[in-house]
Design a protein around this motif. Structure first.
Motif, PDB file in Angstrom:
ATOM      1  N   VAL A  27      37.730  42.656  38.530  1.00 47.54           N
ATOM      2  CA  VAL A  27      37.230  42.533  37.153  1.00 47.54           C
ATOM      3  C   VAL A  27      35.696  42.479  37.191  1.00 47.54           C
ATOM      4  CG1 VAL A  27      37.172  41.132  35.064  1.00 47.54           C
ATOM      5  CG2 VAL A  27      39.299  41.335  36.381  1.00 47.54           C
ATOM      6  N   PRO A  28      35.018  43.435  36.548  1.00 52.51           N
ATOM      7  CA  PRO A  28      33.547  43.405  36.523  1.00 52.51           C
ATOM      8  C   PRO A  28      33.040  42.301  35.607  1.00 52.51           C
ATOM      9  CG  PRO A  28      34.413  45.617  36.073  1.00 52.51           C
ATOM     10  CD  PRO A  28      35.543  44.650  35.918  1.00 52.51           C
ATOM     11  N   VAL A  72      37.742  50.923  37.635  1.00 48.68           N
ATOM     12  CA  VAL A  72      37.283  50.008  36.596  1.00 48.68           C
ATOM     13  C   VAL A  72      35.793  49.731  36.741  1.00 48.68           C
ATOM     14  CG1 VAL A  72      37.492  47.653  35.695  1.00 48.68           C
ATOM     15  CG2 VAL A  72      39.548  48.955  36.267  1.00 48.68           C
ATOM     16  N   THR A  73      35.357  49.496  37.965  1.00 45.98           N
ATOM     17  CA  THR A  73      33.944  49.222  38.205  1.00 45.98           C
ATOM     18  C   THR A  73      33.078  50.411  37.820  1.00 45.98           C
ATOM     19  OG1 THR A  73      34.436  47.651  39.973  1.00 45.98           O
ATOM     20  CG2 THR A  73      32.255  48.658  39.993  1.00 45.98           C
ATOM     21  N   ILE A  93      32.152  30.900  43.048  1.00 43.92           N
ATOM     22  CA  ILE A  93      33.543  30.720  42.624  1.00 43.92           C
ATOM     23  C   ILE A  93      34.104  32.023  42.073  1.00 43.92           C
ATOM     24  CG2 ILE A  93      35.030  29.574  40.928  1.00 43.92           C
ATOM     25  CD1 ILE A  93      33.149  27.116  41.198  1.00 43.92           C
ATOM     26  N   LEU A  94      33.355  32.679  41.199  1.00 36.92           N
ATOM     27  CA  LEU A  94      33.820  33.938  40.614  1.00 36.92           C
ATOM     28  C   LEU A  94      34.034  35.002  41.683  1.00 36.92           C
ATOM     29  CD1 LEU A  94      31.505  34.030  37.465  1.00 36.92           C
ATOM     30  CD2 LEU A  94      33.976  33.631  37.474  1.00 36.92           C
ATOM     31  N   ARG A  95      33.135  35.059  42.658  1.00 37.95           N
ATOM     32  CA  ARG A  95      33.274  36.037  43.742  1.00 37.95           C
ATOM     33  C   ARG A  95      34.540  35.766  44.550  1.00 37.95           C
ATOM     34  NH1 ARG A  95      29.346  39.309  45.949  1.00 37.95           N
ATOM     35  NH2 ARG A  95      27.603  38.006  45.244  1.00 37.95           N
ATOM     36  N   SER A  96      34.810  34.488  44.827  1.00 40.97           N
ATOM     37  CA  SER A  96      35.998  34.136  45.608  1.00 40.97           C
ATOM     38  C   SER A  96      37.287  34.500  44.887  1.00 40.97           C
ATOM     39  CB  SER A  96      35.990  32.638  45.928  1.00 40.97           C
ATOM     40  OG  SER A  96      36.273  31.857  44.767  1.00 40.97           O
ATOM     41  N   LEU A  97      37.225  34.607  43.561  1.00 35.77           N
ATOM     42  CA  LEU A  97      38.395  34.951  42.755  1.00 35.77           C
ATOM     43  C   LEU A  97      38.573  36.459  42.608  1.00 35.77           C
ATOM     44  CD1 LEU A  97      37.948  32.279  39.929  1.00 35.77           C
ATOM     45  CD2 LEU A  97      39.501  32.164  41.884  1.00 35.77           C
ATOM     46  N   GLY A  98      37.621  37.229  43.159  1.00 36.62           N
ATOM     47  CA  GLY A  98      37.741  38.681  43.147  1.00 36.62           C
ATOM     48  C   GLY A  98      36.845  39.404  42.166  1.00 36.62           C
ATOM     49  N   ALA A  99      35.960  38.687  41.464  1.00 34.76           N
ATOM     50  CA  ALA A  99      35.079  39.321  40.485  1.00 34.76           C
ATOM     51  C   ALA A  99      34.103  40.272  41.160  1.00 34.76           C
ATOM     52  CB  ALA A  99      34.315  38.270  39.690  1.00 34.76           C
TER      53      ALA A  99
END
Length: 560
Positions: free
Chosen positions: A145-146, A95-96, A180-186
């Motif tokens: 997710v990018p 995906v990336t 926050i977004l990074r911690s969620l897997g972004a």
């Protein structure tokens, strides 16, 4: 001296040049970007030299993306991508890679990027795939997710700026929202272009001018114009922007995507700018998602609320998110239709879009859901006059002097934005304080006028036209009004486009000199093919109720 054109990118209208020293520094910066892009990802030079007006389909047809990369980038929103990665249909790396390729193609066509973080994104996606293989589950709800990020928003290890070379800084840590977004897997894979000073409705920085994918003679908007162009080209499905005068909503409307400006300080704002922004003494900035679906906006808001950012930033208001699930009770939703704001009559295709929405919402079969009525915003002309002064308590002198001292050229819209405030120069603390009283008195009158007209939400223009020609984004009144009163607003795309030959009504009477000027702008350019979008607004802190209303409106209007 010849201008240093941005490598890789179409640039159809020259920008002003700076000093020899500035242009030399800029050339080095642009060349460093160029050198990162593999030859196999580059479009033919003859295409970049002689492009079509509409470049939106080129990423699909150019041959750089494989069939499955086209499927990944075109067939899913962010919610859908998260589901496919969690189910192992696609890896985070696949995906990336797809979005890295599509984003750099989009950049060559629209100049939408400032940084392309290929190595970092691939390394992160590989780590996420290893985690999935080891643990059998995603690291978080955004696993793989990018997500694209506006240039001035700090990401650790990257550069940020306020739209000028003089303001460029290296960031050594994530801001709160990125963390926050990074911690969620972004996965962060690019940063996107914005205007000089961050205060134009056109994105025209030292990186170059962002073009509208559907008509490159038009602007993609600002200040989050790079995001809007990138998402419209499906080089991203979810990005983050900021908005102090229309900077999310204007570009979203110009490019035909979704964009949400939340009420100020309901979303993380910590360290979004490297230096304090004097405009925020009286006009509060906000942030929010830009994307391809209503449910992506809803997911973004829910994930941010779930992270409880207010525990680390006491400025934030801890409002739980109910979003699309917000109950509006048993009564009908009261919707106000804005045909004009009493100051500037929208250009013909925008009036057509308003009529399209009004006709659908007024259909008798929806009478049990909706009560539709006309709505006129309170004192739009007064609001525009006030906010232009409020933005620049220093008369624009600080940013102007920084640009001049670095040899950077002052772009036409920079000159334009502080012309109302510049004659007053640097204000005293007492004057700034009096501005606050003016602002608060206006907010009270605006709220009373809204209540008297008895509506829950309003729907109307997001801009005076569909998009504007380059260097002509002069009037933001349809968005800046809601920054002044701090009301949340969503831009929603319609299925409509600008058609050839659209004209003003024979009985048109200008509402103001600005209104007359807007007509002249319409008659001086070809806007054919530009998307048409509308704006939905609710009261301050009624962000949940706004999304509850969207839950009703999306079905009536057929919105994705």
């Amino acid at each position: 001296m010849a201008s240093a054109e941005p490598p890789l990118c179409i640039q159809i209208k020259p920008m002003r040049e700076g000093t020899l020293e500035f242009e030399a520094k800029r050339a080095v910066l642009l060349q460093s970007f160029h050198d990162k892009v593999p030859p196999e990802y580059r479009l033919p030079q003859d295409l970049l030299t002689n492009p079509p007006n509409d470049v939106s389909d080129i990423p699909r047809s150019c041959g750089i993306l494989s069939d499955w990369e086209i499927e990944i980038t075109e067939n899913y929103d962010a919610v859908g991508l998260a589901e496919t990665i969690a189910s192992r249909k696609y890896t985070a790396l696949a995906v990336t890679t797809a979005f890295l390729k599509r984003s750099i193609v989009a950049h060559q066509l629209t100049c939408c990027l400032t940084q392309w973080l290929a190595d970092e994104a691939i390394a992160h996606a590989t780590q996420l795939d290893s985690y999935m293989a080891e643990h059998g589950k995603p690291i978080g709800p955004l696993h793989g997710v990018p997500i694209s990020i506006k240039d001035h928003i700090p990401i650790a290890g990257t550069f940020s700026s306020q739209g000028s070379l003089a303001s460029l800084v290296k960031d050594n840590k994530d801001c709160q929202m990125v963390s926050i977004l990074r911690s969620l897997g972004a996965v962060f894979y690019c940063k996107t272009n914005q205007p000089q000073t961050l205060m134009h409705l056109e994105s025209d920085s030292h990186w170059g001018r962002v073009l509208n994918p559907f008509n490159i003679k038009l602007s993609a908007g600002g200040s989050t114009g790079g995001e809007a162009a990138l998402i419209a080209m499906r080089g991203s499905v979810l990005g983050v922007g900021t908005d102090i005068g229309g900077s999310i909503r204007g570009p979203a409307a110009f490019c035909g995507i979704y964009g949400f400006k939340a009420t100020s300080y309901t979303l993380p704002m910590e360290r979004l700018l490297a230096a304090p922004f004097a405009a925020e003494l009286n006009v509060l900035c906000s942030t929010g998602p830009m994307c391809t679906s209503i449910r992506d906006m809803d997911m973004f808001m829910r994930l941010m609320a779930d992270a409880k950012p207010y525990l680390l930033d006491p400025r934030l208001v801890p409002i739980p998110w109910t979003g699309l699930q917000t109950s509006l009770g048993r009564r009908r939703l009261k919707v106000g239709i804005i045909k004009n704001d009493g100051f500037i009559e929208p250009q013909p295709p925008v009036k057509r879009a308003i009529k399209w929405a009004s006709d659908l919402l007024s259909n008798p079969k929806h009478a049990d859901l909706l009560e539709v009525k006309s709505f006129t915003p309170f004192a739009a002309a007064t609001a525009w006059s006030k906010i232009q002064r409020f933005y620049w308590p220093d008369g624009g002198s600080l940013v102007k002097s920084a640009l001049l001292s670095s040899g950077e050229p002052i772009q036409p819209l920079s000159d334009r934005i502080w012309q109302e405030a510049e004659p007053a120069g640097m204000l005293t603390a007492e004057s700034v304080n009096n501005f606050r009283r003016e602002r608060d008195e206006f907010r009270l009158e605006f709220a009373r006028a809204w209540e008297e007209q008895d509506v829950d939400v309003v729907i109307g223009p997001a801009f005076v036209g569909p998009a504007c020609a380059h260097d002509t984004a002069f009037y933001w009144t349809y968005t800046s009004l809601y920054n002044l009163v701090d009301y949340p607003g969503v831009v929603v795309p319609t299925p409509l486009r600008v058609e050839s030959g659209e004209q003003y009504d024979p009985g048109y009477t200008p509402l103001s000199e600005a209104c007359r000027a807007v007509r002249r702008l319409w008659e001086s350019e070809n806007f054919e093919g530009a998307p048409l979008a509308l704006q939905v607004v609710a009261r301050k802190y009624h962000d949940n109720q706004l999304f509850g209303a969207l839950g009703v409106l999306k079905d009536v209007l057929g919105l994705p």
